[in-house]
Design a protein around this motif. Structure first.
Motif, PDB file in Angstrom:
ATOM      1  N   GLU A 133       0.805  -1.216   0.000  1.00  0.00           N
ATOM      2  CA  GLU A 133       0.000   0.000   0.000  1.00  0.00           C
ATOM      3  C   GLU A 133       0.844   1.275   0.000  1.00  0.00           C
ATOM      4  N   ASP A 134       2.162   1.131   0.234  1.00  0.00           N
ATOM      5  CA  ASP A 134       3.029   2.316   0.185  1.00  0.00           C
ATOM      6  C   ASP A 134       3.209   2.830  -1.233  1.00  0.00           C
ATOM      7  N   ILE A 135       2.891   2.027  -2.246  1.00  0.00           N
ATOM      8  CA  ILE A 135       2.987   2.481  -3.638  1.00  0.00           C
ATOM      9  C   ILE A 135       1.602   2.518  -4.299  1.00  0.00           C
ATOM     10  N   MET A 136       0.561   2.520  -3.460  1.00  0.00           N
ATOM     11  CA  MET A 136      -0.809   2.540  -3.955  1.00  0.00           C
ATOM     12  C   MET A 136      -1.567   3.719  -3.360  1.00  0.00           C
ATOM     13  N   LYS A 137      -2.702   4.044  -4.020  1.00  0.00           N
ATOM     14  CA  LYS A 137      -3.579   5.066  -3.451  1.00  0.00           C
ATOM     15  C   LYS A 137      -5.034   4.595  -3.373  1.00  0.00           C
ATOM     16  N   GLY A 138      -5.276   3.345  -3.769  1.00  0.00           N
ATOM     17  CA  GLY A 138      -6.633   2.843  -3.664  1.00  0.00           C
ATOM     18  C   GLY A 138      -6.863   1.569  -4.443  1.00  0.00           C
ATOM     19  N   TYR A 139      -8.151   1.256  -4.619  1.00  0.00           N
ATOM     20  CA  TYR A 139      -8.573   0.030  -5.283  1.00  0.00           C
ATOM     21  C   TYR A 139      -9.633   0.345  -6.333  1.00  0.00           C
ATOM     22  N   LEU A 189      -8.526  -4.425  -8.539  1.00  0.00           N
ATOM     23  CA  LEU A 189      -7.178  -4.067  -8.965  1.00  0.00           C
ATOM     24  C   LEU A 189      -6.642  -2.915  -8.117  1.00  0.00           C
ATOM     25  N   PRO A 190      -5.326  -2.802  -7.994  1.00  0.00           N
ATOM     26  CA  PRO A 190      -4.760  -1.680  -7.241  1.00  0.00           C
ATOM     27  C   PRO A 190      -4.709  -0.418  -8.092  1.00  0.00           C
ATOM     28  N   ILE A 191      -4.935   0.728  -7.477  1.00  0.00           N
ATOM     29  CA  ILE A 191      -4.680   2.013  -8.136  1.00  0.00           C
ATOM     30  C   ILE A 191      -3.298   2.445  -7.663  1.00  0.00           C
ATOM     31  N   LEU A 192      -2.322   2.371  -8.543  1.00  0.00           N
ATOM     32  CA  LEU A 192      -0.946   2.655  -8.164  1.00  0.00           C
ATOM     33  C   LEU A 192      -0.647   4.153  -8.216  1.00  0.00           C
ATOM     34  N   LEU A 193       0.271   4.580  -7.378  1.00  0.00           N
ATOM     35  CA  LEU A 193       0.760   5.952  -7.450  1.00  0.00           C
ATOM     36  C   LEU A 193       1.471   6.155  -8.785  1.00  0.00           C
ATOM     37  N   SER A 194       1.349   7.326  -9.348  1.00  0.00           N
ATOM     38  CA  SER A 194       2.052   7.620 -10.601  1.00  0.00           C
ATOM     39  C   SER A 194       3.541   7.751 -10.309  1.00  0.00           C
ATOM     40  N   TYR A 195       4.345   7.697 -11.370  1.00  0.00           N
ATOM     41  CA  TYR A 195       5.786   7.895 -11.197  1.00  0.00           C
ATOM     42  C   TYR A 195       6.055   9.267 -10.562  1.00  0.00           C
ATOM     43  N   LYS A 196       5.288  10.275 -10.999  1.00  0.00           N
ATOM     44  CA  LYS A 196       5.464  11.620 -10.453  1.00  0.00           C
ATOM     45  C   LYS A 196       5.161  11.629  -8.960  1.00  0.00           C
ATOM     46  N   GLU A 197       4.072  10.936  -8.569  1.00  0.00           N
ATOM     47  CA  GLU A 197       3.704  10.882  -7.148  1.00  0.00           C
ATOM     48  C   GLU A 197       4.747  10.122  -6.335  1.00  0.00           C
ATOM     49  N   LEU A 198       5.467   9.224  -6.999  1.00  0.00           N
ATOM     50  CA  LEU A 198       6.528   8.475  -6.320  1.00  0.00           C
ATOM     51  C   LEU A 198       7.856   9.233  -6.338  1.00  0.00           C
ATOM     52  N   GLY A 199       7.866  10.412  -6.990  1.00  0.00           N
ATOM     53  CA  GLY A 199       9.071  11.229  -7.020  1.00  0.00           C
ATOM     54  C   GLY A 199      10.010  10.905  -8.150  1.00  0.00           C
ATOM     55  N   ALA A 200       9.540  10.170  -9.161  1.00  0.00           N
ATOM     56  CA  ALA A 200      10.390   9.796 -10.294  1.00  0.00           C
ATOM     57  C   ALA A 200      10.039  10.651 -11.504  1.00  0.00           C
ATOM     58  N   ASP A 201      11.019  11.299 -12.089  1.00  0.00           N
ATOM     59  CA  ASP A 201      10.801  12.166 -13.246  1.00  0.00           C
ATOM     60  C   ASP A 201      11.023  11.374 -14.533  1.00  0.00           C
ATOM     61  N   ILE A 202      10.101  10.437 -14.790  1.00  0.00           N
ATOM     62  CA  ILE A 202      10.177   9.601 -15.989  1.00  0.00           C
ATOM     63  C   ILE A 202       8.782   9.490 -16.594  1.00  0.00           C
ATOM     64  N   PRO A 203       8.672   9.163 -17.889  1.00  0.00           N
ATOM     65  CA  PRO A 203       7.358   9.050 -18.532  1.00  0.00           C
ATOM     66  C   PRO A 203       6.509   7.956 -17.883  1.00  0.00           C
TER      67      PRO A 203
END
Length: 273
Positions: A133-139, A189-203
């Motif tokens: 859940e640390d890389i998710m924001k919902g279901y 299904l999991p709703i995952l955090l976006s790369y931006k929300e995870l602090g990664a500057d990638i597409p």
């Protein structure tokens, strides 16, 4: 269950489902944690008799029958039997001289076995989600896109909940883990955090596709979009002519098809809305 050529048991099924679920995170560059062996053992021990979709049915059965049923399913999977082999164990087959353990039709026994195994797989997936859940924001509720889906699952399609299982966005229905009824094929299904929300500057990863009864479609297609792309006769068969007409004319949304608790509403009740 026997595609690898090796027999397995329900714990093995749970392990396999957990590993397969974790591997989907890896496809977009995220590393997923796996639930502990103790967690998997606990969920397998409870899934067959306490799952949401089958719990009410089992509540009316004797403890002896519950014990025998769980044993027959585990024995069949361990032996690498097919689904129909396990159904015969449960329902019996007079022609083959198999007594069975319960007085139900083969069709009902098949639904019970199918739903019980789906419950174990669903519980294993949820255990993986809980561990990550640390890389998710919902279901999100993913409904099957074909003409055999029920109104309850049509109404839930695309529904979303946060990590506390509270409705978010336009969702009004409470969270219920799949399977929500016998023979249910839908998924959480999991709703995952976006790369931006995870602090990664990638597409961000591409959207991808998903299966439907007419081939692959966009993975993010909504049930409303999908149904409105179908002929009216198709929607009539799925929802019923009255519901279909109101939906296609914009007089009700798919989530309006059920009550606040997820119970399908009659045509008269829908007209009053």
């Amino acid at each position: 269950l026997t595609g690898t050529g090796k027999s397995t048991d329900l714990l093995g099924l749970a392990r396999h489902e957990a590993q397969a679920t974790a591997s989907t995170f890896a496809t977009i560059g995220l590393e997923a944690a796996l639930p502990t062996e103790a967690v998997l053992r606990a969920l397998v021990n409870g899934s067959l008799l306490e799952g949401h979709a089958i719990g009410e049915w089992w509540a009316a059965q004797s403890k002896d029958l519950q014990f025998k049923f769980a044993g027959e399913v585990r024995r069949g999977i361990t032996a690498g039997e097919t689904l129909m082999d396990i159904v015969r164990r449960v329902a019996g087959s007079p022609r083959l001289g198999i007594p069975g353990i319960m007085e139900v039709s083969r069709r009902n026994a098949g639904a019970l076995v199918h739903t019980s195994i789906m419950q174990v797989a669903s519980d294993a997936r949820m255990a993986v989600y809980k561990a990550n859940e640390d890389i998710m924001k919902g279901y999100r509720y993913l409904s099957t896109l074909d003409g055999n889906i029920c109104v309850r699952c049509v109404a839930r399609s695309g529904s979303e909940w946060n990590l506390e299982l509270k409705p978010i966005g336009a969702t009004k229905l409470p969270f219920i883990q799949t399977p929500i009824h016998f023979n249910c094929r839908c998924l959480i299904l999991p709703i995952l955090l976006s790369y931006k929300e995870l602090g990664a500057d990638i597409p961000e990863p591409p959207t991808g596709t998903r299966a439907s009864d007419e081939g692959q479609v966009r993975a993010d297609i909504t049930m409303t979009e999908w149904l409105k792309s179908k002929p009216k006769a198709y929607v009539d068969d799925l929802l019923g002519p009255g519901r279909s007409t109101m939906f296609l004319n914009g007089k009700l949304s798919l989530s309006d098809l059920v009550s606040g608790t997820g119970r399908p509403l009659t045509l008269e009740q829908l007209k009053k809305k």
